[in-house]
Design a protein around this motif. Structure first.
Motif, short mmCIF file in Angstrom:
data_model
loop_
_atom_site.label_atom_id
_atom_site.label_comp_id
_atom_site.label_asym_id
_atom_site.label_seq_id
_atom_site.Cartn_x
_atom_site.Cartn_y
_atom_site.Cartn_z
N GLN B 99 57.92 39.18 38.78
CA GLN B 99 56.47 39.01 38.80
C GLN B 99 55.95 39.05 40.24
O GLN B 99 54.95 39.70 40.53
CB GLN B 99 56.12 37.67 38.16
N ASP B 100 56.65 38.37 41.12
CA ASP B 100 56.26 38.35 42.52
C ASP B 100 56.24 39.76 43.08
O ASP B 100 55.29 40.17 43.76
CB ASP B 100 57.25 37.48 43.33
N ALA B 101 57.33 40.52 42.78
CA ALA B 101 57.42 41.89 43.31
C ALA B 101 56.25 42.72 42.79
O ALA B 101 55.61 43.46 43.55
CB ALA B 101 58.75 42.51 42.88
N GLU B 102 55.95 42.57 41.49
CA GLU B 102 54.84 43.33 40.91
C GLU B 102 53.54 42.98 41.61
O GLU B 102 52.74 43.86 41.95
CB GLU B 102 54.71 43.00 39.42
N SER B 103 53.33 41.72 41.85
CA SER B 103 52.07 41.32 42.48
C SER B 103 51.99 41.88 43.89
O SER B 103 50.92 42.27 44.35
CB SER B 103 51.96 39.79 42.49
N VAL B 104 53.14 41.96 44.59
CA VAL B 104 53.13 42.54 45.94
C VAL B 104 52.73 44.00 45.89
O VAL B 104 51.90 44.48 46.67
CB VAL B 104 54.52 42.37 46.58
N VAL B 105 53.32 44.72 44.88
CA VAL B 105 52.99 46.14 44.73
C VAL B 105 51.50 46.30 44.46
O VAL B 105 50.82 47.15 45.03
CB VAL B 105 53.83 46.76 43.60
N GLN B 106 50.99 45.47 43.59
CA GLN B 106 49.56 45.53 43.26
C GLN B 106 48.72 45.31 44.52
O GLN B 106 47.74 46.00 44.76
CB GLN B 106 49.21 44.46 42.23
N GLU B 107 49.14 44.38 45.31
CA GLU B 107 48.42 44.08 46.53
C GLU B 107 48.35 45.31 47.42
O GLU B 107 47.31 45.64 48.00
CB GLU B 107 49.18 42.97 47.29
N ALA B 110 46.26 48.41 45.22
CA ALA B 110 44.84 48.17 44.96
C ALA B 110 44.23 47.42 46.14
O ALA B 110 44.73 46.39 46.56
CB ALA B 110 44.68 47.38 43.67
N ALA B 111 43.17 47.94 46.65
CA ALA B 111 42.56 47.29 47.80
C ALA B 111 41.52 46.26 47.38
O ALA B 111 40.95 45.58 48.20
CB ALA B 111 41.90 48.33 48.70
N GLY B 112 41.27 46.17 46.03
CA GLY B 112 40.25 45.25 45.54
C GLY B 112 40.58 43.80 45.86
O GLY B 112 41.73 43.41 45.97
N ASP B 113 39.53 43.01 46.08
CA ASP B 113 39.74 41.60 46.40
C ASP B 113 40.27 40.82 45.21
O ASP B 113 40.97 39.82 45.38
CB ASP B 113 38.41 40.96 46.85
N LYS B 114 39.90 41.33 44.00
CA LYS B 114 40.23 40.56 42.81
C LYS B 114 41.75 40.41 42.65
O LYS B 114 42.25 39.30 42.43
CB LYS B 114 39.65 41.25 41.57
N THR B 115 42.46 41.56 42.75
CA THR B 115 43.92 41.50 42.56
C THR B 115 44.56 40.62 43.63
O THR B 115 45.51 39.89 43.37
CB THR B 115 44.53 42.90 42.61
N GLU B 116 44.02 40.70 44.82
CA GLU B 116 44.58 39.87 45.90
C GLU B 116 44.42 38.39 45.57
O GLU B 116 45.33 37.59 45.76
CB GLU B 116 43.86 40.19 47.21
N MET B 117 43.21 38.09 45.07
CA MET B 117 42.96 36.69 44.71
C MET B 117 43.97 36.22 43.68
O MET B 117 44.57 35.14 43.80
CB MET B 117 41.55 36.54 44.14
N LYS B 121 46.84 33.41 43.98
CA LYS B 121 46.93 32.26 43.08
C LYS B 121 48.35 32.12 42.53
O LYS B 121 48.91 31.02 42.47
CB LYS B 121 45.95 32.43 41.91
N GLU B 122 48.95 33.28 42.15
CA GLU B 122 50.31 33.26 41.64
C GLU B 122 51.28 32.75 42.70
O GLU B 122 52.19 31.97 42.43
CB GLU B 122 50.72 34.67 41.20
N ALA B 123 51.04 33.19 43.93
CA ALA B 123 51.92 32.77 45.01
C ALA B 123 51.83 31.26 45.22
O ALA B 123 52.83 30.58 45.46
CB ALA B 123 51.55 33.51 46.30
N GLU B 124 50.59 30.77 45.09
CA GLU B 124 50.41 29.31 45.25
C GLU B 124 51.19 28.56 44.19
O GLU B 124 51.77 27.52 44.44
CB GLU B 124 48.93 28.97 45.14
N LYS B 125 51.13 29.13 42.98
CA LYS B 125 51.87 28.49 41.90
C LYS B 125 53.34 28.43 42.25
O LYS B 125 54.01 27.47 42.00
CB LYS B 125 51.69 29.28 40.61
#
Lengths: 146, 125
Positions: B99-107, B110-117, B121-125
């Motif tokens: 999941q972490d790796a996927e979120s990094v790829v998304q980051e 996608a340059a959108g702020d939403k995915t980063e947010m 949040k996931e990273a904080e978790k």
């Protein structure tokens, strides 16, 4: 289970109870031939000490057996039992025939009693370490959830 | 196949339940174990095993092999509990890492702020 329960009452109760349970456990083990008791009960009694230590003082209690070592010691207990069974085979007996153990006593029955004590020690070690092992596994699972 | 095995199990269970009525009643003085083995144990336990406690004599001496299996079952139960729980933990860790790796790829993509947010949040978790 990151934080122990702690507190003055629990700490002093732990210090009073644990020595008695351990002495009673050893008594039940060694006196199992003459009175009700034996390996299984003694193992449960001896495990109480370490389970209480875990509950009261947390994961890094001084009086503790780690999960890795608990699995190993449980295996050693089962091995002691099996070794006592296999030993008479080398001295002309059957499996678990205590009268063929290589010990000389006044009576044949005493050799039997010695063999019984040896297998009870194995049973005690296995039961005690299995209880600690299962508890350790469950506690670590709840740790990872947090 | 599943139905077949279910039927076989049901038939076997039914036979078992029927055969229970053929077993000797509990405490029947004329049943086979009570008329041969038990009196022998009661009379000779102390002489044979050197322990005045008949229960210990039977458990550890006459039926020593049975107790060996019991101890082995105990050990296996402990080991299995450890293995199951540890394996479950490892899979969970693996899933979290993916999941972490996927979120990094998304980051990165996608340059959108939403995915980063969301990924933050996931990273904080």
């Amino acid at each position: 289970m990151g934080k122990p329960f702690g507190g003055v009452v629990l700490n002093s109760a732990f210090r009073v109870i644990v020595p008695f349970t351990i002495v009673y456990g050893v008594y039940v083990l060694t006196h199992g031939e003459f009175s009700p008791g034996g390996g299984f009960q003694a193992g449960a009694l001896l495990a109480i000490g370490i389970v209480l230590a875990r509950l009261v003082q947390g994961q890094d209690a001084k009086f503790n057996v780690k999960g890795k070592h608990a699995v190993m010691l449980a295996g050693i207990g089962a091995f002691i039992y099996a070794a006592t069974g296999f030993l008479p085979l080398f001295f002309g007996g059957n499996f678990l025939e205590y009268s063929c153990l290589p010990v000389h006593m006044h009576e044949a029955a005493e050799v039997h009693a010695l063999g019984i004590l040896m297998i009870e020690i194995g049973v005690t070690l296995t039961v005690m370490m299995t209880i600690i092992d299962i508890m350790d596994a469950l506690i670590r699972e709840s740790d990872s959830d947090e | 196949m599943k139905k077949m095995s279910a039927i076989i199990i049901a038939v076997a269970l039914g036979l078992l339940c029927l055969s229970i009525s053929c077993l000797p009643k509990i405490g029947d003085p004329n049943s086979a174990p009570n008329s041969y083995v038990t009196p022998y144990y009661i009379e000779n336990s102390q002489k044979d095993t050197g322990s005045p406690n008949i229960v210990t004599g039977t458990l550890a001496d006459y039926r020593g092999f049975d107790t060996l299996e019991e101890t082995t079952v105990m050990f296996l139960a402990g080991m299995t509990a450890m293995l199951i729980i540890k394996a479950g933990k490892k899979e969970k860790n693996k899933a979290a890492a993916e999941q972490d790796a996927e979120s990094v790829v998304q980051e990165k993509s996608a340059a959108g702020d939403k995915t980063e947010m969301i990924s933050e949040k996931e990273a904080e978790k």
